[in-house]
Scaffold this motif. Structure first.
Motif, PDB file in Angstrom:
ATOM      1  N   ALA A 139      39.221  24.336  27.757  1.00 55.66           N
ATOM      2  CA  ALA A 139      38.644  25.358  28.636  1.00 55.66           C
ATOM      3  C   ALA A 139      39.768  26.007  29.434  1.00 55.66           C
ATOM      4  O   ALA A 139      40.732  25.346  29.831  1.00 55.66           O
ATOM      5  N   THR A 140      39.665  27.292  29.657  1.00 52.42           N
ATOM      6  CA  THR A 140      40.786  28.036  30.251  1.00 52.42           C
ATOM      7  C   THR A 140      40.357  28.853  31.463  1.00 52.42           C
ATOM      8  O   THR A 140      39.180  29.176  31.649  1.00 52.42           O
ATOM      9  N   ALA A 141      41.353  29.190  32.273  1.00 51.68           N
ATOM     10  CA  ALA A 141      41.194  30.150  33.360  1.00 51.68           C
ATOM     11  C   ALA A 141      42.398  31.086  33.314  1.00 51.68           C
ATOM     12  O   ALA A 141      43.549  30.635  33.298  1.00 51.68           O
ATOM     13  N   GLY A 145      44.358  39.767  38.531  1.00 51.66           N
ATOM     14  CA  GLY A 145      44.397  40.267  39.898  1.00 51.66           C
ATOM     15  C   GLY A 145      44.113  39.161  40.896  1.00 51.66           C
ATOM     16  O   GLY A 145      44.774  38.122  40.896  1.00 51.66           O
ATOM     17  N   ASP A 146      43.116  39.349  41.733  1.00 50.21           N
ATOM     18  CA  ASP A 146      42.747  38.357  42.746  1.00 50.21           C
ATOM     19  C   ASP A 146      41.631  37.439  42.278  1.00 50.21           C
ATOM     20  O   ASP A 146      40.964  36.786  43.099  1.00 50.21           O
ATOM     21  N   GLU A 147      41.428  37.375  40.959  1.00 53.05           N
ATOM     22  CA  GLU A 147      40.383  36.520  40.403  1.00 53.05           C
ATOM     23  C   GLU A 147      40.924  35.707  39.237  1.00 53.05           C
ATOM     24  O   GLU A 147      41.988  36.002  38.688  1.00 53.05           O
ATOM     25  N   TYR A 148      40.175  34.680  38.890  1.00 51.82           N
ATOM     26  CA  TYR A 148      40.405  33.933  37.661  1.00 51.82           C
ATOM     27  C   TYR A 148      39.168  34.080  36.786  1.00 51.82           C
ATOM     28  O   TYR A 148      38.032  34.058  37.296  1.00 51.82           O
ATOM     29  N   VAL A 149      39.393  34.229  35.490  1.00 55.95           N
ATOM     30  CA  VAL A 149      38.284  34.332  34.535  1.00 55.95           C
ATOM     31  C   VAL A 149      38.243  33.023  33.741  1.00 55.95           C
ATOM     32  O   VAL A 149      39.184  32.693  33.017  1.00 55.95           O
ATOM     33  N   ILE A 150      37.154  32.274  33.892  1.00 57.57           N
ATOM     34  CA  ILE A 150      37.023  30.949  33.285  1.00 57.57           C
ATOM     35  C   ILE A 150      36.165  31.021  32.036  1.00 57.57           C
ATOM     36  O   ILE A 150      35.087  31.632  32.041  1.00 57.57           O
ATOM     37  N   ASN A 151      36.638  30.374  30.969  1.00 58.72           N
ATOM     38  CA  ASN A 151      35.888  30.275  29.727  1.00 58.72           C
ATOM     39  C   ASN A 151      35.973  28.851  29.192  1.00 58.72           C
ATOM     40  O   ASN A 151      37.038  28.225  29.258  1.00 58.72           O
TER      41      ASN A 151
END
Length: 398
Positions: A139-141, A145-151
Motif C-alpha cells: 500500500a502506498t502514499a 502538494g500539501d496532501e498525500y494520496v493513499i492507495n
C-alpha cells in the motif's frame, strides 16, 4: 501476587471493571453470539467509561494510570467477553501511536476524544500478501502538494467496523526507511470498509478490511516524519500489541478455570462431585498452575514497562506463555466437560474459540520464540521499550 504488583487503586479499578462487565456485558453475550457481528452499542458504551485512556496522560483527558492498570481493565472485560476485551485492547493500541508519535496538535485534537470514548481509533498495518512481514507491504502514499494520496488495502484491522480514526502505515519509498504512518478519518473520500465476514470467535468484535482508493489526507495527518512508519508499526506491536493481547488471553484463562471448577462442583459421578476423581483433580491443578504462571509473566512484563525499564523479551514471553497456556487449559477444560462442553448453554466452547483468535496478532508463538532465541544468542537488535522510554523522557523535558 496481586499484592506484589498492584496497589489499592488497582484493586478498586478491578472491582469497578468487573462489576460493569457482569452487569452490562454478560447479559448481551447471547445476542452477540447469535448475531456474530460487531456490537456497536456496547463498544461505544464501554468506550464512554474512559478506559481507552488508560495510558493517555491526564493532560490530554486520559486516566494516566499506566500499563498494569490497562492490563487489569482488558483482563476483567475478557474474563466475561473476549470480544469486548479485544475491542478495548485494539482501541488502546490505536491510541498508542498518537501518544508516542503524534504532534502536539494531533494529541490535542484526538487524545481527549479517545479518552472520553467519543473516538475509537485503530491501527492498520497488515496486508493480505505480506502478513506479519511489515516490510513486505505494498500500500502506498504519494505526496501531492500539501496532501498525500493513499492507495491499497489493509486486513485484520481491529475495530475496523466501529473505528473513527485509522492509523495506517503505508509505503512512501523503498526499504525499511520507506514506511510512513498517517491518521485517516473514517469519513474521508476514497476510504471504505470491507464487508464484515463471520469468524470462529470474538463475536461482537470486528477485525476486517480497509480499502484506500486515491484517499487524500493532508500533510498534517502524517504521524511523525516520512520514514517513521516502521517505528510506529513495530513499537505498537511489541509494546502495546503483545501486552494487550496477553491481557485478553489472561482474562479468558481466568474464565476457563472459573467455569471448569464450577462445572466440576455441580456435576456428580459415583455419588461425589466430579472434582473428586483423581484424573479430573490433576487437570484442575494443571489449570491453576498455568494460570498462576501466566499471570505472573503478564504482570511482571507490564510492571517493567510502567517503570520505563527495557522489557521487550518479557513482553514477548508474556504473550507466548499466556496464549499457549490459555489454549492448553481450554483444551483440558473441554476434556473435563466432555460432551457437555460442545453445547452453547455453557460458555466453555466460546472460550476455546475466542482463545484461538489471540494466537496470530502481534506475532504467532513461533515469532515470539524466534525473537526470544535472538535474546538468548545476544543477536537481538535493540529494544523498543528502551527507545520509547527515552522518547517519553525527552517529551517530559520539553
Amino acid at each position: 501476587m496481586d499484592g506484589y504488583f498492584a496497589s489499592r487503586l488497582h484493586h478498586q479499578l478491578r472491582d469497578h471493571v468487573r462489576h460493569f462487565a457482569e452487569c452490562e456485558v454478560r447479559p448481551r453475550i447471547p445476542a452477540m453470539e447469535a448475531a456474530r457481528t460487531v456490537h456497536r452499542e456496547l463498544s461505544r458504551l464501554i468506550a464512554r467509561q474512559g478506559w481507552l485512556g488508560a495510558t493517555i496522560s491526564e493532560a490530554y483527558g486520559g486516566m494516566g494510570v499506566g500499563h498494569l492498570a490497562k492490563t487489569i481493565i482488558i483482563e476483567e472485560l475478557s474474563r466475561v467477553s473476549g470480544a469486548m476485551g479485544a475491542m478495548v485492547q485494539a482501541s488502546q493500541l490505536g491510541a498508542a501511536k498518537i501518544v508516542h508519535f503524534g504532534s502536539e496538535e494531533q494529541k490535542k485534537a484526538w487524545l481527549p476524544a479517545i479518552a472520553a470514548g467519543e473516538c475509537l481509533p485503530t491501527i492498520a498495518v497488515t496486508e493480505p500478501e505480506s502478513g506479519g512481514h511489515v516490510l513486505g507491504m505494498s500500500a502506498t502514499a504519494e505526496r501531492v502538494g500539501d496532501e498525500y494520496v493513499i492507495n491499497g488495502r489493509k486486513v485484520y484491522v481491529g475495530n475496523s467496523h466501529v473505528g473513527d480514526l485509522h492509523g495506517v502505515v503505508v509505503r512512501t519509498g523503498p526499504g525499511s526507511g520507506g514506511l510512513t504512518a498517517f491518521l485517516v478519518e473514517s469519513d474521508r473520500p476514497g476510504f471504505r470498509i470491507g464487508e464484515q465476514k463471520p469468524t470462529m470467535g470474538l463475536h461482537g468484535f470486528s477485525f476486517g478490511e480497509l480499502f484506500f482508493d486515491n484517499c487524500r489526507v493532508p500533510v498534517d495527518n502524517r504521524l511523525g516524519e516520512e520514514g517513521d512508519g516502521l517505528a510506529v508499526a513495530y513499537s505498537s506491536s511489541v509494546l502495546y500489541g503483545r501486552a494487550n493481547l496477553t491481557a485478553v488471553s489472561l482474562g479468558l484463562h481466568r474464565a476457563i478455570l472459573e467455569e471448569t471448577t464450577r462445572f466440576c462442583a455441580e456435576r456428580h459421578r459415583y455419588g461425589k462431585p466430579l472434582h473428586e476423581l483423581p484424573s479430573v483433580k490433576l487437570k484442575l491443578g494443571q489449570l491453576q498452575s498455568r494460570l498462576m504462571t501466566a499471570r505472573l509473566a503478564a504482570y511482571h512484563a507490564v510492571h517493567l514497562l510502567d517503570q520505563g525499564l527495557p522489557c521487550d523479551a518479557e513482553l514477548m514471553n508474556a504473550k507466548l506463555v499466556n496464549v499457549e497456556s490459555a489454549l492448553d487449559s481450554a483444551r483440558n477444560a473441554m476434556e473435563i466437560h466432555a460432551a457437555s462442553g460442545l453445547f452453547t448453554d455453557r460458555p466453555i466452547e466460546r472460550y476455546l474459540r475466542d482463545a484461538h483468535h489471540i494466537f496470530a496478532p502481534a506475532g504467532t508463538s513461533d515469532v515470539q520464540l524466534l525473537r526470544l532465541a535472538e535474546v538468548a544468542l545476544g543477536t537481538a537488535k535493540g529494544q523498543w521499550s528502551e527507545r520509547l522510554s527515552e522518547l517519553t523522557r525527552m517529551e517530559a523535558v520539553v
